[in-house]
Motif scaffolding. Structure first.
Motif, short mmCIF file in Angstrom:
data_model
loop_
_atom_site.label_atom_id
_atom_site.label_comp_id
_atom_site.label_asym_id
_atom_site.label_seq_id
_atom_site.Cartn_x
_atom_site.Cartn_y
_atom_site.Cartn_z
N ARG A 1 -7.28 11.49 -24.16
CA ARG A 1 -6.13 11.38 -23.27
C ARG A 1 -5.46 12.75 -23.12
NH1 ARG A 1 -2.92 8.25 -26.10
NH2 ARG A 1 -1.45 9.87 -26.73
N ARG B 1 -7.33 12.73 -29.06
CA ARG B 1 -8.64 12.08 -29.20
C ARG B 1 -8.51 10.99 -30.25
NH1 ARG B 1 -10.80 17.99 -29.98
NH2 ARG B 1 -8.59 18.04 -30.55
N THR C 1 -11.61 7.70 -27.24
CA THR C 1 -10.78 7.92 -26.06
C THR C 1 -10.25 9.35 -26.09
OG1 THR C 1 -8.70 7.19 -27.08
CG2 THR C 1 -10.07 5.51 -26.03
N LEU D 1 -15.76 3.75 -30.54
CA LEU D 1 -15.19 3.99 -29.22
C LEU D 1 -14.29 5.22 -29.31
CD1 LEU D 1 -15.02 2.60 -26.37
CD2 LEU D 1 -12.86 1.63 -27.15
N GLN E 1 -6.74 9.22 -19.18
CA GLN E 1 -7.50 8.86 -20.37
C GLN E 1 -8.91 8.46 -19.99
OE1 GLN E 1 -5.73 6.81 -23.84
NE2 GLN E 1 -7.07 5.10 -23.32
N ARG E 2 -9.87 8.99 -20.74
CA ARG E 2 -11.27 8.64 -20.55
C ARG E 2 -11.78 7.98 -21.83
NH1 ARG E 2 -14.37 13.82 -19.29
NH2 ARG E 2 -12.70 14.84 -20.43
N THR E 3 -12.74 7.08 -21.68
CA THR E 3 -13.26 6.32 -22.81
C THR E 3 -14.77 6.48 -22.89
OG1 THR E 3 -11.48 4.71 -22.56
CG2 THR E 3 -13.35 4.05 -23.90
#
Length: 254
Positions: free
Chosen positions: A221, A235, A219, A217, A193-195
């Motif tokens: 994944r 997303r 995310t 925000l 996961q990226r944020t």
């Protein structure tokens, strides 16, 4: 060097015949080498030319695979020095029989959260979905969109994308998607996961009840099967003007 590369990518001769673009298969093979410890933190990656010659693909394909590994945090480029295995890479020292599934439930501080399915569809994948899930342009994907609310206030939009190969009909999802996939013997064993921070634009701003440009925000994944195949791309967009949220993570032994 060829012997070392062969040891680092032992399954490449088989993997090359698998599904998905070549760069995606090479990315997965290199990722496995990192997670298994064949490539260790701080190791320098072989030059693109040597990798391309060994796996018999173009340097453009190698560069694309490396770009994705850099984006996912497995590799880091250092100007004038080369490409290295990142210190944040997570090693999978446990054998496959000890693989773990990571699922997350998000709740906002102060009250419970309601989840509502607001859209279900099946269509061709968008470019980002094709690249992330390793699909061709004529593939089909199932998309499910959830709206999360707290005390009657929308707080997040969650968009889930799964290849119709694994989930032919979105209407079959009557509980959690994780359980639905597990019942079909397609249970993910890990996820990345990226944020990102961003400003929320329409139509999401209208759905979340915030002004266009409000801080949010995002995310992204990606969940993977034990074979290394990407199965789910999710997303989630959160409004950033609420009091905060807590993520509850559960590790389920396979």
């Amino acid at each position: 060097m060829s012997d070392t590369l062969a040891a680092m990518l032992p399954g490449w001769g088989t993997d090359i015949n698998g599904a998905g673009p070549l760069y995606q298969r090479l990315r997965l093979a290199l990722e496995k080498a990192i997670l298994s410890g064949k490539l260790k933190v701080g190791d320098v990656l072989y030059p693109e030319r040597d990798l391309a010659e060994h796996v018999r693909v173009s340097r453009v394909t190698v560069r694309k695979a490396i770009d994705h590994l850099v984006q996912d945090g497995f590799l880091v480029r250092r100007r004038g020095s080369g490409t290295f295995v990142a210190g944040s890479a997570v090693r999978a020292d446990q054998p496959p029989s000890r693989a773990y599934l990571l699922t997350g439930g998000i709740s906002w501080l102060g009250s419970g959260t309601k989840v509502e399915c607001i859209e279900r569809s099946t269509s061709q994948p968008a470019p980002e979905e094709m690249m992330t899930l390793g699909l061709s342009s004529d593939s089909r994907v199932v998309r499910i969109t959830h709206l999360r609310s707290s005390a009657g206030q929308p707080i997040a939009i969650e968009r889930i994308c799964i290849s119709s190969e694994f989930l032919p009909d979105a209407r079959t999802v009557t509980c959690s998607i994780c359980n639905t996939l597990a019942d079909a013997n397609f249970r993910p064993v890990r996820a990345i996961q990226r944020t990102f921070a961003l400003n929320i634009e329409d139509p999401d701003a209208t759905t979340l009840g915030v002004a266009v440009g409000t801080a949010g925000l995002l995310t992204k994944r990606v969940a993977y099967l034990a074979s290394g195949r990407a199965i789910e791309f999710t997303r989630s967009l959160f409004r950033g003007n609420a009091e905060g949220f807590v993520s509850e993570l559960t590790f389920l032994e396979n």
